[in-house]
Design a protein around this motif. Structure first.
Motif, PDB file in Angstrom:
ATOM      1  N   PRO A  80       5.169  -1.320  -7.651  1.00  0.00           N
ATOM      2  CA  PRO A  80       6.386  -1.744  -6.953  1.00  0.00           C
ATOM      3  C   PRO A  80       6.821  -3.160  -7.310  1.00  0.00           C
ATOM      4  CG  PRO A  80       4.946  -0.565  -5.454  1.00  0.00           C
ATOM      5  CD  PRO A  80       4.172  -0.749  -6.724  1.00  0.00           C
TER       6      PRO A  80
ATOM      7  N   THR B  76       8.582   7.315  -7.381  1.00  0.00           N
ATOM      8  CA  THR B  76       7.210   7.161  -6.890  1.00  0.00           C
ATOM      9  C   THR B  76       6.681   8.480  -6.345  1.00  0.00           C
ATOM     10  OG1 THR B  76       7.612   4.830  -6.354  1.00  0.00           O
ATOM     11  CG2 THR B  76       5.733   5.884  -5.294  1.00  0.00           C
TER      12      THR B  76
ATOM     13  N   ASP C 125      11.282   6.193  -2.410  1.00  0.00           N
ATOM     14  CA  ASP C 125      11.635   6.135  -3.828  1.00  0.00           C
ATOM     15  C   ASP C 125      11.328   7.470  -4.515  1.00  0.00           C
ATOM     16  OD1 ASP C 125      12.334   4.773  -6.338  1.00  0.00           O
ATOM     17  OD2 ASP C 125      10.220   5.054  -6.796  1.00  0.00           O
TER      18      ASP C 125
ATOM     19  N   SER D 168      13.766  -1.224  -8.957  1.00  0.00           N
ATOM     20  CA  SER D 168      13.492  -0.723  -7.618  1.00  0.00           C
ATOM     21  C   SER D 168      14.799  -0.329  -6.941  1.00  0.00           C
ATOM     22  CB  SER D 168      12.777  -1.792  -6.789  1.00  0.00           C
ATOM     23  OG  SER D 168      12.638  -1.377  -5.456  1.00  0.00           O
TER      24      SER D 168
ATOM     25  N   ARG E 140       8.356  -3.171 -10.808  1.00  0.00           N
ATOM     26  CA  ARG E 140       9.697  -2.585 -10.800  1.00  0.00           C
ATOM     27  C   ARG E 140      10.707  -3.510 -10.138  1.00  0.00           C
ATOM     28  NH1 ARG E 140       9.733   3.323  -8.550  1.00  0.00           N
ATOM     29  NH2 ARG E 140      11.915   3.038  -9.113  1.00  0.00           N
ATOM     30  N   ASP E 141      10.276  -4.211  -9.078  1.00  0.00           N
ATOM     31  CA  ASP E 141      11.172  -5.201  -8.469  1.00  0.00           C
ATOM     32  C   ASP E 141      11.553  -6.273  -9.477  1.00  0.00           C
ATOM     33  OD1 ASP E 141      11.255  -3.932  -6.068  1.00  0.00           O
ATOM     34  OD2 ASP E 141      10.110  -5.415  -4.944  1.00  0.00           O
TER      35      ASP E 141
ATOM     36  N   SER F 126      11.206   0.953  -1.277  1.00  0.00           N
ATOM     37  CA  SER F 126      10.869   0.998  -2.700  1.00  0.00           C
ATOM     38  C   SER F 126       9.603   1.789  -2.997  1.00  0.00           C
ATOM     39  CB  SER F 126      10.720  -0.426  -3.262  1.00  0.00           C
ATOM     40  OG  SER F 126       9.656  -1.107  -2.637  1.00  0.00           O
ATOM     41  N   THR F 127       8.924   2.255  -1.953  1.00  0.00           N
ATOM     42  CA  THR F 127       7.760   3.135  -2.153  1.00  0.00           C
ATOM     43  C   THR F 127       7.982   4.466  -1.440  1.00  0.00           C
ATOM     44  OG1 THR F 127       6.641   2.019  -0.291  1.00  0.00           O
ATOM     45  CG2 THR F 127       6.082   1.304  -2.526  1.00  0.00           C
TER      46      THR F 127
ATOM     47  N   PRO G 124      14.959  -3.737  -3.871  1.00  0.00           N
ATOM     48  CA  PRO G 124      14.069  -4.894  -4.068  1.00  0.00           C
ATOM     49  C   PRO G 124      13.846  -5.651  -2.760  1.00  0.00           C
ATOM     50  CG  PRO G 124      15.733  -4.787  -5.777  1.00  0.00           C
ATOM     51  CD  PRO G 124      16.125  -3.763  -4.747  1.00  0.00           C
TER      52      PRO G 124
END
Length: 358
Positions: free
Chosen positions: A233, A258, A255, A242, A236-237, A251-252, A245
């Motif tokens: 994560p 993911t 997502d 993401s 990706r940010d 973002s997890t 962000p």
């Protein structure tokens, strides 16, 4: 055949799952060593959440796989409740109570700080409503265990639809709350979809195996495993990849990329893909067996180690080894004996093949 023997025989049909839980525990441990400064921080920001995602999918799958087709009579439901209480409740409550004592009377900077002037927070944790710090996953898990019984009771009448219906109803409050208040309380509705993804997979497992020919391509398991560790994560940010962000939850947990990786790895384990055979090895099975204690106990040890020994390789070794040793002692001398008492029978040596830890 006794129910205990039956459970162990059912679980043995999918030998990679205990090792997959060991991987999930390792990811959480790995992530938190980065958070305390023992590894680069890029490995810490949200990566531990991926381990929890695996835990929750496994938990939903195993509850459904082991119980949903059994008659939900008084005997079976009682056995289910004893098994869940025996696996999760005792160690969690001990950790909460010790944390109250230590953080108030021994060491004020203890990781699991539960001050007495916030008695409401302590009561919520004890009653499995909501808990702070890394303890948050346990009330969520227990809440799922309770809601699963509803789907189980409905299953003889409405079949597989019971899991879809109960899962949707359990998730709806989080959708409304997140949309209106832009917040996500750490309770079951926020994470119900992960559990029910696993539960629904269990009831459709024969169809999944039929569609895949009973196996996944060997290379595919290795690809998903590599992607799991490349899809950090924080990385990706930093690369602006993401979907949100700065928001670890979005973002997890929300997502698609993911989830594609996590679920793909999970399916490959169900199909016993040869490139993932390592999960059936002794080290991963060992980590899977002690994963519950490892999850609950490791962060305070890592923090204390970082503070008093440092974040050098020596500190990393001491922190990780200390976490694993304490988790093993908890498993061997507390969790297994207490489970034996609560269940009223001797549990399997690999007790958490059917007992997902978080």
């Amino acid at each position: 055949m006794s129910q205990g023997v039956e459970e162990r025989k059912q679980s043995a049909q999918i030998p990679l799952l205990t090792g997959l839980r060991g991987l999930a525990a390792s990811i959480v441990l790995f992530s938190h060593t980065a958070i305390v400064g023992m590894l680069p921080r890029v490995f810490g920001h949200g990566f531990g959440q991926v381990g929890v995602m695996i835990f929750f999918v496994l938990s939903g799958f195993l509850m459904s796989y082991l119980y949903i087709r059994r008659e939900p009579n008084k005997k079976n439901v009682s056995s289910y409740i004893r098994a869940r209480i025996g696996r999760v409740v005792p160690l969690y409550l001990i950790v909460v109570l010790i944390s109250v004592v230590v953080s108030n009377f021994v060491y004020g900077q203890f990781r699991y700080s539960l001050p007495l002037d916030q008695i409401g927070q302590i009561l919520q944790a004890i009653l499995f409503i909501q808990a702070p710090w890394e303890l948050w996953t346990i009330p969520v898990e227990v809440q799922f265990y309770a809601v699963f019984v509803i789907a189980w009771l409905l299953y003889p009448k409405v079949g597989k639809a019971s899991l879809f219906i109960v899962g949707a109803i359990a998730s709806l409050p989080a959708v409304v709350y997140l949309g209106v208040y832009q917040e996500k309380p750490s309770i079951l509705p926020t994470y119900a979809f992960a559990f029910f993804l696993g539960a629904i997979t269990a009831v459709f497992l024969p169809q999944i195996k039929s569609r895949l020919g009973g196996r996944c391509p060997s290379l595919l398991g290795a690809v998903f495993l590599v992607l799991l560790f490349l899809n950090l994560p924080a990385l990706r940010d930093g690369m602006h990849l993401s979907i949100s962000p700065g928001s670890v939850y979005i973002s997890t947990w929300l997502d698609p990329a993911t989830w594609f990786i996590v679920y793909g790895l999970f399916i490959c384990c169900l199909m016993e893909t040869s490139t993932l055979a390592m999960f059936d090895s002794k080290p991963f099975i060992f980590l899977g067996n002690i994963s519950y204690g490892l999850y609950l106990l490791h962060f305070p040890i890592l923090e204390l180690t970082a503070r008093y020994i440092g974040t050098s390789p020596v500190g990393l070794l001491v922190g990780v080894a200390g976490s694993i040793v304490l988790a093993w002692m908890s498993y061997r001398y507390f969790e297994v004996p207490v489970m034996k008492i609560i269940r009223g029978r001797r549990p399997s040596r690999i007790i958490d093949t059917d007992e997902p830890a978080t």
